[in-house]
Design an enzyme around this catalytic site. Sequence first.
Site, PDB file in Angstrom:
ATOM      1  N   PHE A 137      -4.741  -3.399 -13.580  1.00  0.00           N
ATOM      2  CA  PHE A 137      -3.478  -4.111 -13.749  1.00  0.00           C
ATOM      3  C   PHE A 137      -2.365  -3.239 -13.175  1.00  0.00           C
ATOM      4  CE2 PHE A 137      -4.362  -1.951 -17.780  1.00  0.00           C
ATOM      5  CZ  PHE A 137      -3.196  -1.252 -18.032  1.00  0.00           C
ATOM      6  N   HIS A 156       8.448   7.678  -3.346  1.00  0.00           N
ATOM      7  CA  HIS A 156       8.755   6.257  -3.188  1.00  0.00           C
ATOM      8  C   HIS A 156       8.199   5.512  -4.399  1.00  0.00           C
ATOM      9  CE1 HIS A 156       8.614   2.470  -0.383  1.00  0.00           C
ATOM     10  NE2 HIS A 156       9.282   2.265  -1.502  1.00  0.00           N
ATOM     11  N   VAL A 157       9.063   5.172  -5.331  1.00  0.00           N
ATOM     12  CA  VAL A 157       8.657   4.455  -6.546  1.00  0.00           C
ATOM     13  C   VAL A 157       8.781   2.967  -6.288  1.00  0.00           C
ATOM     14  CG1 VAL A 157       9.082   4.104  -8.994  1.00  0.00           C
ATOM     15  CG2 VAL A 157       9.395   6.371  -7.996  1.00  0.00           C
ATOM     16  N   LEU A 158       7.667   2.269  -6.307  1.00  0.00           N
ATOM     17  CA  LEU A 158       7.665   0.835  -6.053  1.00  0.00           C
ATOM     18  C   LEU A 158       8.100   0.062  -7.288  1.00  0.00           C
ATOM     19  CD1 LEU A 158       4.298   0.528  -4.108  1.00  0.00           C
ATOM     20  CD2 LEU A 158       6.587   0.526  -3.140  1.00  0.00           C
ATOM     21  N   TRP A 166       0.988  -3.739  -3.167  1.00  0.00           N
ATOM     22  CA  TRP A 166       0.312  -2.523  -2.717  1.00  0.00           C
ATOM     23  C   TRP A 166      -1.152  -2.520  -3.123  1.00  0.00           C
ATOM     24  CZ3 TRP A 166      -2.223   1.887  -4.344  1.00  0.00           C
ATOM     25  CH2 TRP A 166      -2.219   2.983  -3.467  1.00  0.00           C
ATOM     26  N   ASP A 257      -3.789  -1.344 -22.140  1.00  0.00           N
ATOM     27  CA  ASP A 257      -3.860  -2.618 -21.432  1.00  0.00           C
ATOM     28  C   ASP A 257      -2.963  -3.636 -22.126  1.00  0.00           C
ATOM     29  OD1 ASP A 257      -4.554  -4.946 -20.172  1.00  0.00           O
ATOM     30  OD2 ASP A 257      -6.709  -4.703 -20.418  1.00  0.00           O
TER      31      ASP A 257
END
Length: 500
Positions: A137, A156-158, A166, A257
């Site tokens: 996830f 680079h923090v998405l 990604w 989770d």
Amino acid sequence: MALEEKSSLNDCFAELLPHGCRFTIHHLSTPPTECPAIFAAPPGELPEDTYCESHFLSVSIDPDGRQLQVFAIEILIYTTNHLTTLFVSKADSTGYLQLLKLPKGTPSPLRILSTTFLQYLIEERRRPDRRLVLSLFARAQNQYLFPGSVENSHKHVLDDRGLIKWWCKVVDPILGIYGDEDDQGSKRNGSTTSEPGVKSHGFLRVPGCDTYETRGFIPGSGHAKGQKRWSTADPLVELGKQPHLPERCLIPRFPDDPKARFVEQLDDELPDEVTQPPLSQIENVPFTKKHTGRWRSVQSLEQFWEMMSFRQECSSGRLVGFLWALFSPDNLDRTRNPGNLGENTQKPSQNALPTQLDSQHQESARLPRQSPLRSSPAPEPLSKMPLMSPSNPSPAPTPGKAEETAIQALPEETKSYYWPLSSRGEVVLRQKDYEKVGNLLLRLDYADEEIAADSTRKWIEDVAQRSGVKNWGFSVAGEFVPPVINDVGAQQSNANVEPG
């Protein structure tokens, strides 16, 4: 305990990494350890015997003669008699990849490393008569494994949408190996297979997004190839040990989770089981049947996913993507899974999650938005093996011959797990030592280059000390020369994309 150098994994990385990329790879793993089942047992049945092992891959660069970690990924492998599950537990980068000063247009090395490592484990762990599923996830977070790395301006923090895309790009090439629109193999729900005897298909659920919006995360979703490889659904019914199971028995419960937390809450709706009273009391005590294992408020998987969109983890403007890649042998009898051939007569496992669901806020509470490296279940690690005596509390013991022999003596295959020698880590650590290595990682600092290099050295040396190996890790030099592409700008936009 060091095993033979993983030349095959080395070759896989070298073949696909761009020319000019040089990395040092550290791959450690644990032996398969009995753990609580990730699937709830149907009413009146025992939980399925489940084993878990952990794989941790650390990738370093050597810009000035010192090791410097740039990426790491942890994968948990759960095996039962009827299913193999690869769960991507965590992945993170430090942002120091930019020190390699790769040419513009270079494909993302981190994405290639992730795809290659996952494909390697899938290929090594596929069993000819069992399904294998890759599950993960995607939940955006600024740092998972490397404390302080978010302070590096080059990291680079998405965001949530970028991270889901990604991971879909990471998994899509693996599906392409087993299925392509031009192949002549068998079909299932539009999927095909290029490798004889194997079908593959990808699934994506994004609670709160309709089918059209979810399609936007899938690579090539507007083309026939993307439509054949992926579905905006889930494979949970196919993964069931038997048909017509209650929904709670189809949803796996992984560490940290979001959907597992919701399942745990829904389980409060289940009534306690009441068996038939003794005959001497039957006139005074009413007979109550055992519950069916079905929830009152959620009566289908579609309703479950619909309600997930209102959960805290999937709302408040944030998206969480649930992704699966299913690999099924052609010769698998859908009406009778191998796991149904024998009855589970062993003692039941604990009806608990593999780890506490709030593990991200326990030992690492002082590190905001962090989660421990160690998240695989091991209530009593290797308790049946003659390992280190509890009377020796040394924080970093050197394994003896008895401990090495105990690990090596484990069979490679039983009815419940498959543990081939070829896919083990270069270093195989006992469960407790693996956890200590993970806890050390969370106490280190990757805020700047100097401190990060020192932290990398401490982590590598700690693993070496615990394993009794002086030097470990193998070097990889990329050999792939990508074709010349006119649209260099489009390539550069993905050159240094890193999971946050």
